[in-house]
Design a protein around this motif. Structure first.
Motif, PDB file in Angstrom:
ATOM      1  N   THR A 223      17.546 -17.491  25.604  1.00 22.57           N
ATOM      2  CA  THR A 223      18.063 -18.851  25.531  1.00 22.57           C
ATOM      3  C   THR A 223      18.266 -19.321  24.095  1.00 22.57           C
ATOM      4  N   ALA A 224      17.521 -18.760  23.150  1.00 24.45           N
ATOM      5  CA  ALA A 224      17.625 -19.195  21.754  1.00 24.45           C
ATOM      6  C   ALA A 224      18.800 -18.505  21.079  1.00 24.45           C
ATOM      7  N   THR A 225      19.618 -19.280  20.393  1.00 19.92           N
ATOM      8  CA  THR A 225      20.742 -18.698  19.651  1.00 19.92           C
ATOM      9  C   THR A 225      20.744 -19.176  18.198  1.00 19.92           C
ATOM     10  N   LYS A 226      19.626 -19.678  17.718  1.00 19.83           N
ATOM     11  CA  LYS A 226      19.539 -20.137  16.340  1.00 19.83           C
ATOM     12  C   LYS A 226      18.799 -19.118  15.485  1.00 19.83           C
ATOM     13  N   LEU A 227      19.316 -18.910  14.286  1.00 17.93           N
ATOM     14  CA  LEU A 227      18.719 -17.992  13.332  1.00 17.93           C
ATOM     15  C   LEU A 227      17.960 -18.810  12.296  1.00 17.93           C
ATOM     16  N   ARG A 228      16.694 -18.464  12.061  1.00 11.85           N
ATOM     17  CA  ARG A 228      15.842 -19.268  11.182  1.00 11.85           C
ATOM     18  C   ARG A 228      15.439 -18.543   9.899  1.00 11.85           C
ATOM     19  N   SER A 229      15.840 -17.285   9.752  1.00 11.33           N
ATOM     20  CA  SER A 229      15.484 -16.554   8.536  1.00 11.33           C
ATOM     21  C   SER A 229      16.685 -15.737   8.073  1.00 11.33           C
ATOM     22  N   ILE A 230      16.724 -15.453   6.784  1.00 13.48           N
ATOM     23  CA  ILE A 230      17.804 -14.640   6.240  1.00 13.48           C
ATOM     24  C   ILE A 230      17.730 -13.230   6.809  1.00 13.48           C
ATOM     25  N   GLU A 231      16.509 -12.745   7.057  1.00 11.64           N
ATOM     26  CA  GLU A 231      16.368 -11.416   7.633  1.00 11.64           C
ATOM     27  C   GLU A 231      17.007 -11.351   9.026  1.00 11.64           C
ATOM     28  N   ALA A 232      16.739 -12.360   9.859  1.00 13.20           N
ATOM     29  CA  ALA A 232      17.338 -12.391  11.197  1.00 13.20           C
ATOM     30  C   ALA A 232      18.852 -12.544  11.116  1.00 13.20           C
ATOM     31  N   LEU A 233      19.326 -13.365  10.176  1.00 13.83           N
ATOM     32  CA  LEU A 233      20.762 -13.517   9.979  1.00 13.83           C
ATOM     33  C   LEU A 233      21.395 -12.181   9.603  1.00 13.83           C
ATOM     34  N   ASN A 234      20.763 -11.445   8.698  1.00 10.46           N
ATOM     35  CA  ASN A 234      21.339 -10.183   8.256  1.00 10.46           C
ATOM     36  C   ASN A 234      21.331  -9.130   9.362  1.00 10.46           C
ATOM     37  N   ASP A 235      20.336  -9.176  10.227  1.00 12.67           N
ATOM     38  CA  ASP A 235      20.339  -8.264  11.371  1.00 12.67           C
ATOM     39  C   ASP A 235      21.567  -8.527  12.246  1.00 12.67           C
ATOM     40  N   THR A 236      21.879  -9.799  12.443  1.00 10.80           N
ATOM     41  CA  THR A 236      23.020 -10.164  13.273  1.00 10.80           C
ATOM     42  C   THR A 236      24.333  -9.849  12.564  1.00 10.80           C
ATOM     43  N   LEU A 237      24.404 -10.109  11.269  1.00 10.21           N
ATOM     44  CA  LEU A 237      25.599  -9.754  10.504  1.00 10.21           C
ATOM     45  C   LEU A 237      25.860  -8.244  10.565  1.00 10.21           C
ATOM     46  N   ASP A 238      24.799  -7.459  10.570  1.00 10.69           N
ATOM     47  CA  ASP A 238      24.953  -6.012  10.637  1.00 10.69           C
ATOM     48  C   ASP A 238      25.627  -5.590  11.945  1.00 10.69           C
ATOM     49  N   VAL A 239      25.255  -6.240  13.048  1.00  7.62           N
ATOM     50  CA  VAL A 239      25.892  -5.944  14.333  1.00  7.62           C
ATOM     51  C   VAL A 239      27.383  -6.255  14.277  1.00  7.62           C
ATOM     52  N   LEU A 240      27.751  -7.276  13.501  1.00  4.87           N
ATOM     53  CA  LEU A 240      29.155  -7.673  13.371  1.00  4.87           C
ATOM     54  C   LEU A 240      29.899  -6.865  12.305  1.00  4.87           C
ATOM     55  N   GLY A 241      29.217  -5.894  11.708  1.00  7.22           N
ATOM     56  CA  GLY A 241      29.867  -5.057  10.703  1.00  7.22           C
ATOM     57  C   GLY A 241      30.017  -5.718   9.355  1.00  7.22           C
ATOM     58  N   SER A 242      29.214  -6.743   9.093  1.00  5.71           N
ATOM     59  CA  SER A 242      29.316  -7.475   7.834  1.00  5.71           C
ATOM     60  C   SER A 242      28.195  -7.072   6.889  1.00  5.71           C
ATOM     61  N   PRO A 243      28.475  -6.972   5.589  1.00  8.34           N
ATOM     62  CA  PRO A 243      27.396  -6.792   4.619  1.00  8.34           C
ATOM     63  C   PRO A 243      26.429  -7.970   4.661  1.00  8.34           C
ATOM     64  N   PRO A 244      25.182  -7.752   4.243  1.00 13.82           N
ATOM     65  CA  PRO A 244      24.180  -8.824   4.297  1.00 13.82           C
ATOM     66  C   PRO A 244      24.375  -9.854   3.194  1.00 13.82           C
ATOM     67  N   VAL A 245      23.848 -11.052   3.453  1.00 12.59           N
ATOM     68  CA  VAL A 245      23.757 -12.051   2.397  1.00 12.59           C
ATOM     69  C   VAL A 245      22.490 -11.787   1.600  1.00 12.59           C
ATOM     70  N   SER A 246      22.438 -12.302   0.401  1.00 13.17           N
ATOM     71  CA  SER A 246      21.272 -12.060  -0.460  1.00 13.17           C
ATOM     72  C   SER A 246      20.157 -13.039  -0.130  1.00 13.17           C
ATOM     73  N   GLY A 247      18.958 -12.677  -0.542  1.00 13.06           N
ATOM     74  CA  GLY A 247      17.819 -13.560  -0.370  1.00 13.06           C
ATOM     75  C   GLY A 247      16.899 -13.139   0.759  1.00 13.06           C
ATOM     76  N   THR A 248      15.798 -13.860   0.868  1.00 12.99           N
ATOM     77  CA  THR A 248      14.820 -13.621   1.922  1.00 12.99           C
ATOM     78  C   THR A 248      14.244 -14.960   2.354  1.00 12.99           C
ATOM     79  N   GLY A 249      13.586 -14.938   3.503  1.00 11.51           N
ATOM     80  CA  GLY A 249      12.854 -16.115   3.941  1.00 11.51           C
ATOM     81  C   GLY A 249      13.665 -17.071   4.788  1.00 11.51           C
ATOM     82  N   VAL A 250      13.233 -18.318   4.796  1.00  8.03           N
ATOM     83  CA  VAL A 250      13.764 -19.328   5.698  1.00  8.03           C
ATOM     84  C   VAL A 250      15.180 -19.734   5.300  1.00  8.03           C
ATOM     85  N   ILE A 251      16.021 -19.958   6.313  1.00  6.69           N
ATOM     86  CA  ILE A 251      17.355 -20.532   6.119  1.00  6.69           C
ATOM     87  C   ILE A 251      17.551 -21.604   7.178  1.00  6.69           C
ATOM     88  N   ASP A 252      18.193 -22.705   6.826  1.00  7.81           N
ATOM     89  CA  ASP A 252      18.426 -23.748   7.825  1.00  7.81           C
ATOM     90  C   ASP A 252      19.479 -23.268   8.811  1.00  7.81           C
TER      91      ASP A 252
END
Length: 295
Positions: A223-252
């Motif tokens: 049910t959750a579709t919100k990403l709360r960390s840069i690590e989780a965001l980069n995991d999802t970007l990887d599935v989409l074939g995108s290079p990761p964003v820089s940084g670590t930790g919390v993201i709004d």
């Protein structure tokens, strides 16, 4: 479908009151590759809605723009946006004009004037104990409010959109959509809005997006579709074939939604079926519009 866009711009929108919005985030992904990047607002206190309007009106490169808001209201279920009101507009552009006209005294592209109108107010859920008598159609199957055909398609794909007539909770999607429609009215003649306008053969175009759908296609489940960390965001970007964003930790979540959706638009925009969903008839296109990605 071959690509003709050189960049992909995703806007996580906000309908809140005030001159500047922490809830607005704007991200850009370039067609040639690289990680998506946030665009900094002109003021560190956040974007003004008028600044996003100016950004879109001034686009010089062919850009596919995704706006996370409803570009219209339900119409197909009753043959009208506001059944029983003789001022109900005939199509989406007339709806935008009506909203903007009734909000002429509202600053910052806010929508209070429309929601305070004695007839318009009857169709919205305003808060606890304050639901308009026309919020639901007679015989409505649920108490959630009315939905567009695009939102029914979204539900069939496993996400849960909120009715644009609902002004309560879920980031007040109704207010976001109404303020967004004011902006779309002011873009008339500058940028086409698909599918209310035909997809042009060249140049930029605006589409409606739903960030939860991009998250689903990025591999998020449950049910959750919100990403709360840069690590989780980069995991999802990887599935989409995108290079990761820089940084670590919390993201709004506003920034994460915009970054993810910009990369998603770049990944899926050449999928022909997304531009030709079966339920998107000419009548639906000119009245309700559609959400890019819903099929």
């Amino acid at each position: 479908m071959t690509s003709r866009f050189t960049q992909f711009l995703a806007v996580d929108w906000s309908g809140a009151k005030g001159p500047r919005q922490k809830g607005i985030a704007v991200a850009l992904a370039k067609a040639e590759g690289g990680p998506p990047a946030l665009l900094a607002p002109p003021d560190p206190r956040g974007w003004a809605r008028a600044e996003v309007l100016a950004l879109l009106a001034g686009l010089e490169r062919p850009t596919l723009v995704g706006l996370d808001l409803g570009i219209s209201l339900p119409h197909a279920d009753a043959g009208a946006f506001f059944p029983g009101w003789d001022a109900s507009p005939p199509d989406a552009r007339a709806l935008w004009a009506l909203i903007d006209s009734l909000c002429a005294a509202d600053p910052h592209l806010e929508a209070g004037g429309f929601l305070a109108h004695p007839e318009a107010a009857r169709y919205f859920r305003h808060g606890a104990g304050a639901t308009g008598d026309r919020f639901l159609l007679p015989g409505a199957a649920t108490r959630e409010g009315r939905f567009r055909l695009a939102e029914a398609a979204q539900r069939a794909q496993g996400v849960r959109p909120v009715s644009n007539f609902n002004l309560v909770g879920a980031a007040q999607v109704g207010k976001s959509s109404l303020t967004g429609m004011r902006m779309l009215h002011r873009l008339e003649g500058r940028l086409p809005v698909w599918p209310i306008d035909p997809l042009p053969g060249e140049g930029s175009v605006v589409t409606e997006i739903y960030t939860s759908m991009a998250a689903r296609l990025g591999g998020m489940t449950g049910t959750a579709t919100k990403l709360r960390s840069i690590e989780a965001l980069n995991d999802t970007l990887d599935v989409l074939g995108s290079p990761p964003v820089s940084g670590t930790g919390v993201i709004d979540d506003h920034s994460a939604d915009a970054l993810l959706t910009a990369a998603w638009l770049r990944r899926v925009h050449t999928t022909r079926e997304l531009w030709h969903p079966p339920a998107l008839t000419p009548e639906v296109a000119r009245t309700e519009g559609w959400t890019f990605g819903a099929v």
